[in-house]
Design a protein around this motif. Structure first.
Motif, PDB file in Angstrom:
ATOM      1  N   MET A 118      -0.236   0.404   5.737  1.00  0.00           N
ATOM      2  CA  MET A 118       0.544   0.175   4.378  1.00  0.00           C
ATOM      3  C   MET A 118       1.960   0.647   4.656  1.00  0.00           C
ATOM      4  N   LYS A 119       2.573   1.394   5.482  1.00  0.00           N
ATOM      5  CA  LYS A 119       3.898   2.092   6.123  1.00  0.00           C
ATOM      6  C   LYS A 119       4.581   0.554   6.392  1.00  0.00           C
ATOM      7  N   HIS A 120       3.715  -0.607   7.266  1.00  0.00           N
ATOM      8  CA  HIS A 120       4.070  -1.590   7.214  1.00  0.00           C
ATOM      9  C   HIS A 120       4.342  -2.567   6.511  1.00  0.00           C
ATOM     10  N   GLY A 121       3.496  -2.324   5.654  1.00  0.00           N
ATOM     11  CA  GLY A 121       3.706  -3.420   4.336  1.00  0.00           C
ATOM     12  C   GLY A 121       2.676  -4.548   4.578  1.00  0.00           C
ATOM     13  N   LEU A 122       1.675  -4.547   5.524  1.00  0.00           N
ATOM     14  CA  LEU A 122       0.982  -5.196   5.331  1.00  0.00           C
ATOM     15  C   LEU A 122      -0.535  -4.926   4.443  1.00  0.00           C
ATOM     16  N   VAL A 123      -0.125  -3.964   4.717  1.00  0.00           N
ATOM     17  CA  VAL A 123      -1.900  -3.497   4.216  1.00  0.00           C
ATOM     18  C   VAL A 123      -0.974  -2.788   1.818  1.00  0.00           C
ATOM     19  N   ILE A 124      -1.945  -3.354   1.126  1.00  0.00           N
ATOM     20  CA  ILE A 124      -1.503  -2.567  -0.264  1.00  0.00           C
ATOM     21  C   ILE A 124      -3.167  -1.917  -0.941  1.00  0.00           C
ATOM     22  N   ARG A 125      -2.614  -0.337  -1.152  1.00  0.00           N
ATOM     23  CA  ARG A 125      -3.130   0.230  -1.615  1.00  0.00           C
ATOM     24  C   ARG A 125      -3.758   0.265  -3.207  1.00  0.00           C
ATOM     25  N   LYS A 126      -4.376  -0.222  -4.106  1.00  0.00           N
ATOM     26  CA  LYS A 126      -4.513  -0.541  -5.159  1.00  0.00           C
ATOM     27  C   LYS A 126      -5.299   0.744  -5.822  1.00  0.00           C
ATOM     28  N   GLU A 127      -5.682   1.637  -7.127  1.00  0.00           N
ATOM     29  CA  GLU A 127      -6.578   2.696  -7.424  1.00  0.00           C
ATOM     30  C   GLU A 127      -6.618   2.025  -8.711  1.00  0.00           C
ATOM     31  N   ASP A 128      -7.871   2.015  -9.270  1.00  0.00           N
ATOM     32  CA  ASP A 128      -8.107   1.420 -10.340  1.00  0.00           C
ATOM     33  C   ASP A 128      -8.334   2.674 -11.363  1.00  0.00           C
ATOM     34  N   PRO A 129      -7.169   2.684 -12.864  1.00  0.00           N
ATOM     35  CA  PRO A 129      -6.872   3.473 -14.153  1.00  0.00           C
ATOM     36  C   PRO A 129      -8.406   3.827 -14.161  1.00  0.00           C
ATOM     37  N   HIS A 130      -8.712   3.080 -13.922  1.00  0.00           N
ATOM     38  CA  HIS A 130     -10.305   3.279 -15.443  1.00  0.00           C
ATOM     39  C   HIS A 130     -11.448   3.463 -14.908  1.00  0.00           C
ATOM     40  N   VAL A 131     -11.894   3.551 -13.715  1.00  0.00           N
ATOM     41  CA  VAL A 131     -12.608   4.075 -12.647  1.00  0.00           C
ATOM     42  C   VAL A 131     -11.889   5.832 -12.022  1.00  0.00           C
ATOM     43  N   THR A 132     -12.550   6.461 -12.328  1.00  0.00           N
ATOM     44  CA  THR A 132     -12.112   7.877 -11.025  1.00  0.00           C
ATOM     45  C   THR A 132     -12.852   7.069  -9.319  1.00  0.00           C
ATOM     46  N   GLN A 133     -11.396   7.391  -8.854  1.00  0.00           N
ATOM     47  CA  GLN A 133     -12.369   7.474  -7.572  1.00  0.00           C
ATOM     48  C   GLN A 133     -12.434   5.875  -6.499  1.00  0.00           C
ATOM     49  N   LYS A 134     -11.900   5.182  -7.712  1.00  0.00           N
ATOM     50  CA  LYS A 134     -11.693   3.685  -6.921  1.00  0.00           C
ATOM     51  C   LYS A 134     -10.740   2.992  -6.543  1.00  0.00           C
ATOM     52  N   VAL A 135     -10.094   2.947  -5.543  1.00  0.00           N
ATOM     53  CA  VAL A 135      -9.445   2.648  -4.203  1.00  0.00           C
ATOM     54  C   VAL A 135     -10.502   1.077  -3.675  1.00  0.00           C
ATOM     55  N   GLU A 136      -9.035   0.305  -3.467  1.00  0.00           N
ATOM     56  CA  GLU A 136      -8.895  -0.491  -2.713  1.00  0.00           C
ATOM     57  C   GLU A 136      -8.337  -1.350  -2.233  1.00  0.00           C
ATOM     58  N   TYR A 137      -8.291  -1.669  -1.126  1.00  0.00           N
ATOM     59  CA  TYR A 137      -7.660  -2.034  -0.006  1.00  0.00           C
ATOM     60  C   TYR A 137      -6.959  -3.181   0.257  1.00  0.00           C
ATOM     61  N   GLU A 138      -6.039  -4.435   0.046  1.00  0.00           N
ATOM     62  CA  GLU A 138      -6.505  -5.358   0.377  1.00  0.00           C
ATOM     63  C   GLU A 138      -4.832  -5.769   1.437  1.00  0.00           C
ATOM     64  N   LEU A 139      -4.776  -7.343   1.524  1.00  0.00           N
ATOM     65  CA  LEU A 139      -3.469  -8.012   2.726  1.00  0.00           C
ATOM     66  C   LEU A 139      -1.855  -8.506   1.027  1.00  0.00           C
ATOM     67  N   SER A 140      -1.606  -7.397   1.644  1.00  0.00           N
ATOM     68  CA  SER A 140      -0.394  -7.761   1.208  1.00  0.00           C
ATOM     69  C   SER A 140       0.222  -9.774   1.058  1.00  0.00           C
ATOM     70  N   GLU A 141       1.310  -9.864   0.800  1.00  0.00           N
ATOM     71  CA  GLU A 141       1.537 -11.338   0.474  1.00  0.00           C
ATOM     72  C   GLU A 141       1.773 -11.702   2.249  1.00  0.00           C
ATOM     73  N   ILE A 142       2.490 -10.789   2.650  1.00  0.00           N
ATOM     74  CA  ILE A 142       3.392 -11.137   4.434  1.00  0.00           C
ATOM     75  C   ILE A 142       1.278 -10.668   5.409  1.00  0.00           C
ATOM     76  N   GLY A 143       0.619  -9.901   4.954  1.00  0.00           N
ATOM     77  CA  GLY A 143       0.085  -9.306   5.435  1.00  0.00           C
ATOM     78  C   GLY A 143      -0.992 -10.854   5.364  1.00  0.00           C
ATOM     79  N   HIS A 144      -1.175 -11.492   4.524  1.00  0.00           N
ATOM     80  CA  HIS A 144      -1.481 -12.716   4.573  1.00  0.00           C
ATOM     81  C   HIS A 144      -1.401 -13.496   4.966  1.00  0.00           C
TER      82      HIS A 144
END
Length: 89
Positions: A34-60
């Motif tokens: 995440m620090k290097h911009g390759l991964v994004i951390r997304k929190e779902d505001p509607h679901v408590t404690q639901k966090v997902e990780y995915e590649l950023s555009e540069i990660g892809h």
């Protein structure tokens, strides 16, 4: 990054996919990516404690490099196995 290239993944799912990696190591690796911009951390505001990780555009964009390295690694292992058998004789 391999597992993240297929879409968003939750932390616990990543741990199941990589059982030999400790919780602390996985957490550190994700933070570094995440620090290097390759991964994004997304929190779902509607679901408590639901966090997902995915590649950023540069990660892809980096995925073809990883695929090429994986292919080279397989070829190199085959090469080394082939040459090791020749040395044993």
């Amino acid at each position: 990054m391999k597992y993240l290239s297929e879409g968003p993944v939750r932390f616990n799912e990543l741990q199941r996919l990589m059982p030999k990696m400790s919780h602390a190591t996985l957490s550190t690796q994700l933070k570094t990516l995440m620090k290097h911009g390759l991964v994004i951390r997304k929190e779902d505001p509607h679901v408590t404690q639901k966090v997902e990780y995915e590649l950023s555009e540069i990660g892809h964009q980096f995925k073809p490099v990883l695929d090429a390295m994986a292919l080279w690694g397989k070829q190199y292992i085959a090469y080394m196995n082939e040459h090791k058998e020749g040395e044993d004789q």
